[in-house]
Design a protein around this motif. Structure first.
Motif, mmCIF file in Angstrom:
data_model
loop_
_atom_site.group_PDB
_atom_site.id
_atom_site.type_symbol
_atom_site.label_atom_id
_atom_site.label_comp_id
_atom_site.label_asym_id
_atom_site.label_seq_id
_atom_site.Cartn_x
_atom_site.Cartn_y
_atom_site.Cartn_z
ATOM 1 N N UNK A 79 1.054 -1.047 0.526
ATOM 2 C CA UNK A 79 0.140 0.001 -0.125
ATOM 3 C C UNK A 79 0.868 1.136 -0.455
ATOM 4 N N UNK A 80 2.030 0.872 -0.020
ATOM 5 C CA UNK A 80 2.771 2.017 0.212
ATOM 6 C C UNK A 80 3.000 3.002 -1.967
ATOM 7 N N UNK A 81 3.302 1.877 -2.348
ATOM 8 C CA UNK A 81 3.136 1.984 -3.605
ATOM 9 C C UNK A 81 1.743 2.871 -4.253
ATOM 10 N N UNK A 82 1.320 2.016 -3.404
ATOM 11 C CA UNK A 82 -0.537 2.304 -3.861
ATOM 12 C C UNK A 82 -0.464 3.797 -3.747
ATOM 13 N N UNK A 83 0.239 4.741 -2.480
ATOM 14 C CA UNK A 83 0.042 5.806 -1.701
ATOM 15 C C UNK A 83 1.096 6.584 -2.892
ATOM 16 N N UNK A 131 11.265 -3.638 8.650
ATOM 17 C CA UNK A 131 10.896 -4.334 8.078
ATOM 18 C C UNK A 131 9.713 -3.836 7.244
ATOM 19 N N UNK A 132 8.789 -4.845 6.369
ATOM 20 C CA UNK A 132 7.399 -4.561 6.089
ATOM 21 C C UNK A 132 6.243 -4.568 8.159
ATOM 22 N N UNK A 133 5.048 -3.420 7.144
ATOM 23 C CA UNK A 133 4.794 -2.563 8.545
ATOM 24 C C UNK A 133 2.942 -2.969 7.847
ATOM 25 N N UNK A 134 2.435 -3.186 9.130
ATOM 26 C CA UNK A 134 0.638 -3.458 8.886
ATOM 27 C C UNK A 134 0.111 -2.413 9.602
ATOM 28 N N UNK A 135 -1.367 -2.503 8.795
ATOM 29 C CA UNK A 135 -2.308 -1.460 10.031
ATOM 30 C C UNK A 135 -3.171 -1.875 9.084
ATOM 31 N N UNK A 189 3.452 10.349 6.012
ATOM 32 C CA UNK A 189 3.986 9.736 7.808
ATOM 33 C C UNK A 189 3.316 8.629 7.903
ATOM 34 N N UNK A 190 1.509 8.626 7.285
ATOM 35 C CA UNK A 190 1.092 7.179 7.891
ATOM 36 C C UNK A 190 1.036 6.231 6.924
ATOM 37 N N UNK A 191 1.605 6.227 5.749
ATOM 38 C CA UNK A 191 1.944 5.400 4.806
ATOM 39 C C UNK A 191 3.029 4.975 4.497
ATOM 40 N N UNK A 192 3.829 5.719 4.566
ATOM 41 C CA UNK A 192 5.325 5.877 4.646
ATOM 42 C C UNK A 192 5.582 4.627 6.046
ATOM 43 N N UNK A 208 6.909 5.440 9.098
ATOM 44 C CA UNK A 208 8.686 5.075 9.844
ATOM 45 C C UNK A 208 9.198 4.655 10.647
ATOM 46 N N UNK A 209 7.901 4.526 11.841
ATOM 47 C CA UNK A 209 8.041 3.835 13.014
ATOM 48 C C UNK A 209 7.726 2.515 13.295
ATOM 49 N N UNK A 210 8.601 1.645 14.313
ATOM 50 C CA UNK A 210 7.729 0.698 14.392
ATOM 51 C C UNK A 210 5.856 1.010 15.026
ATOM 52 N N UNK A 211 5.328 1.375 16.099
ATOM 53 C CA UNK A 211 5.030 2.456 16.718
ATOM 54 C C UNK A 211 4.723 3.806 16.905
ATOM 55 N N UNK A 212 3.200 4.135 16.816
ATOM 56 C CA UNK A 212 2.957 5.443 16.741
ATOM 57 C C UNK A 212 2.887 6.294 15.863
ATOM 58 N N UNK A 213 2.716 5.615 14.192
ATOM 59 C CA UNK A 213 2.628 6.596 13.212
ATOM 60 C C UNK A 213 1.419 7.250 13.567
ATOM 61 N N UNK A 214 0.250 7.162 13.925
ATOM 62 C CA UNK A 214 -0.501 8.316 13.933
ATOM 63 C C UNK A 214 -0.242 9.513 14.615
ATOM 64 N N UNK A 215 0.480 9.367 15.480
ATOM 65 C CA UNK A 215 0.722 10.192 16.619
ATOM 66 C C UNK A 215 1.533 11.372 15.362
ATOM 67 N N UNK A 216 3.230 10.601 14.683
ATOM 68 C CA UNK A 216 3.612 11.342 14.163
ATOM 69 C C UNK A 216 3.288 11.454 13.071
ATOM 70 N N UNK A 217 2.046 11.047 12.223
ATOM 71 C CA UNK A 217 1.663 11.884 11.351
ATOM 72 C C UNK A 217 0.601 13.485 11.489
ATOM 73 N N UNK A 218 -0.161 13.068 12.764
ATOM 74 C CA UNK A 218 -1.050 14.285 13.535
ATOM 75 C C UNK A 218 -0.075 15.509 13.480
#
Length: 454
Positions: free
Chosen positions: A251-255, A343-347, A392-395, A397-407
């Motif tokens: 989905x990163x490629x799709x984004x 590693x690949x990430x999932x959400x 930030x959401x779709x890259x 970058x972090x193992x946790x807390x990406x929604x907060x990072x995007x915010x």
């Protein structure tokens, strides 16, 4: 017990020995250098077997008022020195400080705290034992290098890995009180290590075990085999075929494809003159209300990151991954800045997968750099803020807390131009899909709505 000290909540990222260096040879010196090591309590000379139960009452009072605060202080100091993985030093077998652990060198407060020097020796031994357990698990995980893209050819290996890991936990815990909770955790760690999203891994393990493990009871061979088989089958879709790379697209490629096709110029103009601050601090209010209700420590970390972000915006710092790392350290409460994921990430419960490659971080930096006003292509601020948020959401970058990072990233793009929204509720309560251009424009409109409130 304080929940933030409970080792049963630790994730694989927090305990992975490869991420957290440890020198067992210096552990004794480190433990004795802690502030708490200078104030080790002594166990009182109390007989707990008297008929009047007075001994039990006084011992329980000492445990809760003296021993437990001291042990908690040791845990906090060890976390500051080594990272959250060190919380497991008190996770003893059976009913003790924390139920259902693998540590034998620490029992419980009333038995393990004796004379100061003896107590410190037990702390060191327990810490090293816990670390040794984590390293042994890491070695077991590496012995079964599983690839989600080729799970069709590896189902037998998945089953074998699960069987062996269950037996490993059985042997270590002796199937004492609550042993199965750590077994759940170890299996979840294993799946997380090989790319399954932690929340999805936890649900898969829960479904496979189905509440069939019990305290003080060793599972028989048939039950272990069935749990292992169910866990392996849960990696397959409903039609019974194992998932292929096509079944879980990147989905990163799709984004990145969608990103180029979104008509960003149609995003609403904000209509404000910079600088423009809202009548109230909507971001801080939302953090205190939402994140504070989940975990006060989480809210405090995000508020600290918010202030750092605003300082960075005021000084005109360039928006890139290095800047995000500084905020994310506070978001996650880490002793150091977190690295880019490896590693690949999932959400979204595993429905979206974000790939990883040699140039992923550099591509993120290039995308974030485009959030600034560029001569000849002045996209609306709402579009640039929405696009950076979704980057930030779709890259991821972090193992946790990406929604907060995007915010924080979205707020940074606004703050860099002197604008702060009155509210943020629409920006944090809606999920956006990586492959839908309309979602991207909807986010830009939500930003416009909140800016209009200012």
């Amino acid at each position: 017990m304080i929940s933030d000290l409970a080792p049963r909540f630790l994730t694989w990222d927090e305990v992975d020995p490869a991420r957290h260096p440890f020198d067992g040879g210096s552990a004794s010196r480190v433990v004795r250098s802690l502030g708490s090591a200078r104030h080790v309590p002594c166990r009182p000379d109390i007989t707990v077997t008297d008929p009047a139960m007075d001994g039990w009452i006084r011992m329980n009072a000492w445990s809760s008022e003296v021993a437990e605060p001291w042990a908690d202080a040791v845990s906090h100091e060890l976390v500051e020195r080594y990272g959250r993985w060190a919380l497991g030093w008190r996770w003893s077998v059976g009913e003790a400080d924390f139920d259902a652990g693998p540590v034998g060198n620490w029992c419980c407060l009333r038995h393990s705290i004796t004379l100061p020097e003896e107590t410190l020796e037990r702390v060191v031994a327990a810490l090293c034992e816990w670390r040794g357990w984590l390293e042994s698990l890491a070695a077991w995980f590496e012995a079964y290098p599983l690839d989600l893209a080729t799970v069709a050819d590896q189902r037998v290996l998945w089953e074998l890995a699960a069987r062996n890991l269950i037996q490993h936990v059985v042997d270590r815990t002796g199937c004492d009180s609550g042993w199965y909770s750590h077994c759940d955790q170890v299996l979840t760690w294993f799946l997380s290590r090989w790319g399954v999203a932690p929340d999805l891994a936890q649900e898969m393990v829960k479904q496979a075990i189905g509440g069939r493990f019990a305290s003080w009871t060793a599972p028989d061979t048939v039950l272990v085999g069935d749990v292992a088989e169910q866990l392996a089958l849960s990696l397959s879709p409903d039609d019974g075929r194992p998932p292929s790379a096509e079944a879980v697209p990147d989905h990163l490629s799709r984004w990145l494809d969608v990103r180029e096709s979104v008509p960003w110029e149609e995003a609403p103009e904000h209509g404000l003159r910079s600088p423009a601050a809202g009548s109230r601090d909507g971001a801080a209010e939302d953090i205190r209300a939402f994140d504070g209700s989940v975990d006060p420590a989480r809210a405090d970390g995000l508020l600290t990151a918010l202030e750092l972000m605003r300082s960075d915006a005021a000084r005109g710092a360039p928006l890139d991954f290095a800047l995000l790392r500084g905020w994310q350290q506070h978001v996650l409460g880490l002793p150091q800045r977190p690295p880019f994921r490896t590693l690949p990430a999932f959400a979204k419960g595993g429905r979206e997968r974000y790939g990883i490659g040699p140039g992923t971080r550099e591509r993120l930096d290039a995308c974030l750099a485009a959030s600034q006003v560029r001569a000849g292509s002045p996209l609306p601020l709402t579009a640039r803020a929405a696009r950076a948020y979704l980057d930030v959401c779709f890259f991821h970058p972090f193992d946790d807390g990406n929604a907060r990072s995007a915010f924080l990233t979205l707020l940074f793009v606004l703050a860099r131009e002197g604008i702060e929204p009155n509210g943020v509720r629409l920006l944090r309560q809606v999920s956006f899909k990586a492959d839908d251009p309309q979602d991207a424009l909807a986010l830009a409109r939500y930003i416009g709505i909140h800016l209009a409130e200012a």
